[in-house]
Design a protein around this motif. Structure first.
Motif, PDB file in Angstrom:
ATOM      1  N   LEU A   1       0.827  -1.209   0.000  1.00  0.00           N
ATOM      2  CA  LEU A   1       0.000   0.000   0.000  1.00  0.00           C
ATOM      3  C   LEU A   1       0.863   1.262   0.000  1.00  0.00           C
ATOM      4  O   LEU A   1       0.581   2.225  -0.719  1.00  0.00           O
ATOM      5  CB  LEU A   1      -0.941  -0.035   1.212  1.00  0.00           C
ATOM      6  N   ASP A   2       1.927   1.251   0.798  1.00  0.00           N
ATOM      7  CA  ASP A   2       2.750   2.459   0.896  1.00  0.00           C
ATOM      8  C   ASP A   2       3.437   2.808  -0.416  1.00  0.00           C
ATOM      9  O   ASP A   2       3.667   3.993  -0.705  1.00  0.00           O
ATOM     10  CB  ASP A   2       3.795   2.298   2.003  1.00  0.00           C
ATOM     11  N   LYS A   3       3.771   1.801  -1.207  1.00  0.00           N
ATOM     12  CA  LYS A   3       4.399   2.067  -2.507  1.00  0.00           C
ATOM     13  C   LYS A   3       3.440   2.817  -3.427  1.00  0.00           C
ATOM     14  O   LYS A   3       3.810   3.804  -4.074  1.00  0.00           O
ATOM     15  CB  LYS A   3       4.836   0.753  -3.164  1.00  0.00           C
ATOM     16  N   LEU A   4       2.188   2.342  -3.502  1.00  0.00           N
ATOM     17  CA  LEU A   4       1.197   3.016  -4.341  1.00  0.00           C
ATOM     18  C   LEU A   4       0.870   4.393  -3.761  1.00  0.00           C
ATOM     19  O   LEU A   4       0.722   5.367  -4.507  1.00  0.00           O
ATOM     20  CB  LEU A   4      -0.061   2.159  -4.462  1.00  0.00           C
ATOM     21  N   ALA A   5       0.774   4.480  -2.447  1.00  0.00           N
ATOM     22  CA  ALA A   5       0.516   5.773  -1.808  1.00  0.00           C
ATOM     23  C   ALA A   5       1.574   6.791  -2.183  1.00  0.00           C
ATOM     24  O   ALA A   5       1.271   7.956  -2.498  1.00  0.00           O
ATOM     25  CB  ALA A   5       0.456   5.603  -0.292  1.00  0.00           C
ATOM     26  N   SER A   6       2.822   6.377  -2.183  1.00  0.00           N
ATOM     27  CA  SER A   6       3.920   7.276  -2.529  1.00  0.00           C
ATOM     28  C   SER A   6       3.820   7.746  -3.978  1.00  0.00           C
ATOM     29  O   SER A   6       4.053   8.924  -4.280  1.00  0.00           O
ATOM     30  CB  SER A   6       5.263   6.584  -2.280  1.00  0.00           C
TER      31      SER A   6
END
Length: 313
Positions: free
Chosen positions: A167-172
């Protein structure tokens, strides 16, 4: 810094163009604004549905792939499409309509903090009607010949759901590269908006571990997000490249220009210009009534038409 004004279109896989045509025109009341072919494989239809002119932000598009098998649900995929309707009364109208047409649907509930009604198309594509509270796509145009009353018509795309392992990768990617605003976060879900407080550019990201989705009929191929013109597209192409993603480079699709890339979870994004639009080779009154081909395929029209099965109206 340019801002992404919202979604442009979203593209799915269908096994049967005639069944698909019936559902999106006759049941959902959308206008079929373009019948064309996949420009990379002209043996398959590419159908677009939307408002009166197929305005950016209203377009649902489908590639017909007759051999398409079942979708095996999983992670690292686009997993639901939100469609905006004007009011809670509209949800009750649609719940009744879905019952009348035998559409698989749930109860009126909430989704991403909006009153909502989940449903599926005949191939299991997961969708949800969301109350817009006046936040329709700003240039949405009424389709007067729709079977759905104006006060309940679908007014474009709302929240698009993506399910990923990281999730954090897409959020970034959404916040650092595209300038989306993160408006809420829990342990396994985050919501992002391209324009703060406007749902027609909203992306809901859910965390799910496990095997990746295996696409088939009723699966979502990619999401296209909007840019105004060629200059903005060139700007985002450089941003994508600088970020380290592999890009298709700019592709002229005749109706708009695009570039494609996959983010770190494998979600395919398209960045597409607003124009020139679907009226470039047709007038508003007769949009979507015949097969339109981009100029570079026109000399193959006879061959292409012979290979396509007519769509039942």
């Amino acid at each position: 810094m340019y801002k992404i004004p919202g979604h442009h279109h979203i593209s799915m896989i269908t096994k049967n163009a005639s069944q698909n045509n019936h559902f999106y025109r006759n049941v959902l009341g959308l206008r079929r604004v373009k019948v064309t072919v996949n420009q990379d494989d002209p043996s398959m239809y590419h159908l677009f549905y939307g408002d009166k002119t197929g305005s950016p932000g209203t377009e649902l598009s489908f590639f017909e792939i007759p051999p398409a098998g079942k979708t095996y649900r999983g992670t690292n995929a686009i997993t639901r499409i939100g469609l905006l309707v004007p009011s809670v009364e509209s949800l009750h109208y649609w719940k009744s309509r879905f019952g009348e047409y035998g559409v698989h649907h749930g109860e009126i509930t909430s989704y991403a903090n909006h009153p909502a009604l989940k449903f599926e198309d005949p191939e299991g594509l997961r969708l949800v009607l969301l109350v817009s509270d006046g936040e329709k796509v700003k240039h949405w145009e009424t389709w007067e010949k729709s079977e759905v009353p104006v006060e309940h018509q679908i007014q474009g795309m709302g929240s698009v759901e993506m399910t990923v392992r990281r999730l954090d990768k897409l959020a970034s990617t959404l916040t650092d590269m595209f300038g989306y605003t993160e408006i809420s976060r829990t342990e396994d879900e985050a919501i992002f908006q391209s324009i703060k407080e406007e749902v027609f550019g909203e992306i809901v990201v859910k965390y799910l571990d496990g095997p990746s989705e295996k696409p088939g009929r009723g699966s979502i191929h990619h999401l296209a997000i909007r840019v105004k013109n060629d200059a903005e597209l060139a700007f985002w192409e450089e941003k994508v490249r600088t970020r380290g993603f592999q890009s298709s480079g700019v592709v002229d699709r005749f109706y708009f220009k695009s570039l494609y890339f996959r983010e770190s979870n494998g979600i395919l994004f398209e960045i597409a210009t607003d124009g020139p639009g679907f009226t470039i080779d047709g007038d508003i009154e007769t949009l979507g009534e015949k097969l339109d081909l981009p100029p570079f395929l026109e000399d193959r029209r006879i061959e292409i038409e012979e290979n396509l099965k007519p769509i039942e109206e």
